[in-house]
Scaffold this active site. Sequence first.
Site, mmCIF file in Angstrom:
data_model
loop_
_atom_site.group_PDB
_atom_site.id
_atom_site.type_symbol
_atom_site.label_atom_id
_atom_site.label_comp_id
_atom_site.label_asym_id
_atom_site.label_seq_id
_atom_site.Cartn_x
_atom_site.Cartn_y
_atom_site.Cartn_z
ATOM 1 C CG PHE A 148 -1.726 -1.299 1.315
ATOM 2 C CD1 PHE A 148 -2.786 -1.537 0.453
ATOM 3 C CD2 PHE A 148 -1.396 -2.270 2.248
ATOM 4 C CE1 PHE A 148 -3.527 -2.708 0.528
ATOM 5 C CE2 PHE A 148 -2.127 -3.452 2.342
ATOM 6 C CZ PHE A 148 -3.195 -3.672 1.472
ATOM 7 C CB SER A 151 6.902 1.253 3.261
ATOM 8 O OG SER A 151 6.544 0.334 4.287
ATOM 9 C CG HIS A 207 1.268 6.089 3.999
ATOM 10 N ND1 HIS A 207 0.675 4.946 3.527
ATOM 11 C CD2 HIS A 207 1.476 6.887 2.922
ATOM 12 C CE1 HIS A 207 0.556 5.046 2.205
ATOM 13 N NE2 HIS A 207 1.022 6.203 1.814
ATOM 14 C CG ASP A 208 -2.512 5.402 4.600
ATOM 15 O OD1 ASP A 208 -2.669 5.398 3.376
ATOM 16 O OD2 ASP A 208 -1.857 4.526 5.201
ATOM 17 N N GLY A 263 4.193 -0.947 10.724
ATOM 18 C CA GLY A 263 3.335 -1.346 9.604
ATOM 19 C C GLY A 263 4.165 -1.781 8.421
ATOM 20 C CG ASP A 317 2.856 -5.810 10.284
ATOM 21 O OD1 ASP A 317 1.958 -6.510 10.756
ATOM 22 O OD2 ASP A 317 2.674 -4.969 9.382
ATOM 23 C CG HIS A 348 -4.946 3.395 8.742
ATOM 24 N ND1 HIS A 348 -3.651 3.521 9.210
ATOM 25 C CD2 HIS A 348 -4.854 3.389 7.400
ATOM 26 C CE1 HIS A 348 -2.837 3.594 8.174
ATOM 27 N NE2 HIS A 348 -3.524 3.510 7.065
#
Length: 213
Positions: free
Chosen positions: A17, A52, A169-170, A46, A71, A144
């Site tokens: 992602f 990434s 991120h995000d 993550g 993770d 998230h």
Amino acid sequence: MSRRDELLAYADTVRGFMPRDEGLSLFAHALAHGEAHRDGTWLEVGAWCGKSAVYLGAAAEATGSVLYSLDHHHGSEENQAGWEYFDESLVDPLDGRLNTLPAWQRTIARAGLEATVVGLVGHSRVVSAHFAQPLDVLFIDGGHAHDVAWADYRAWTPKVVEGGLLMIHDVFDDPADGGRPPYEIYVAALESGRFVADAAQGSLRVLRRTPSE
Ligand code: SAH
Ligand code: MG
């Protein structure tokens, strides 16, 4: 092809992602920081299948730094069956749970980054409580959900050294584009006075830790 181009081209092929423009931005900011502060300790929350980690790992390798890639490898809420980002091929037939660890290991091995990217397998909250090493670069891209994102913010951002880099991120300014928690912790970081905004690319936000007075 240079080692850098090879790794960045490889990162494009890894499932995950991280859009290319944001991955390249992640790489470029980490590289610039690593060139100014070599041999750093970096950490990402993550990892998923290591996409990434290849972008960041390319910058870490070039600057003598080490990236911890954390993770529990069982996916976030939105990765589970019936949710938007479910990938059936990542389910372990033995217990029916998602398991991204084998894919992550293959990614790091194929990239030739095993001396630079070190996996930390566990819950962010548990690992953070026993991790005392100051961080030169921190990338937050974990769960998230509200509680999870805030727990990551509270646990990990105090470990960033003065002048260090925090990337999130995000982060979506417009709620129509995505969930709120990453945006909320981004705003909290700025409002805390401990971080200043440095750059943005897509949903990636780059901040810098201010010196304490
Ligand atoms: N950076 C990745 C994407 C990460 S997706 C890429 O480039 O593709 C978010 C990841 O956070 C998932 O793999 C999920 O397992 C992990 N995660 C969510 N909550 C977590 C927690 N509390 N502790 C550890 N990992 C968590
Ligand atoms: Mg993300």
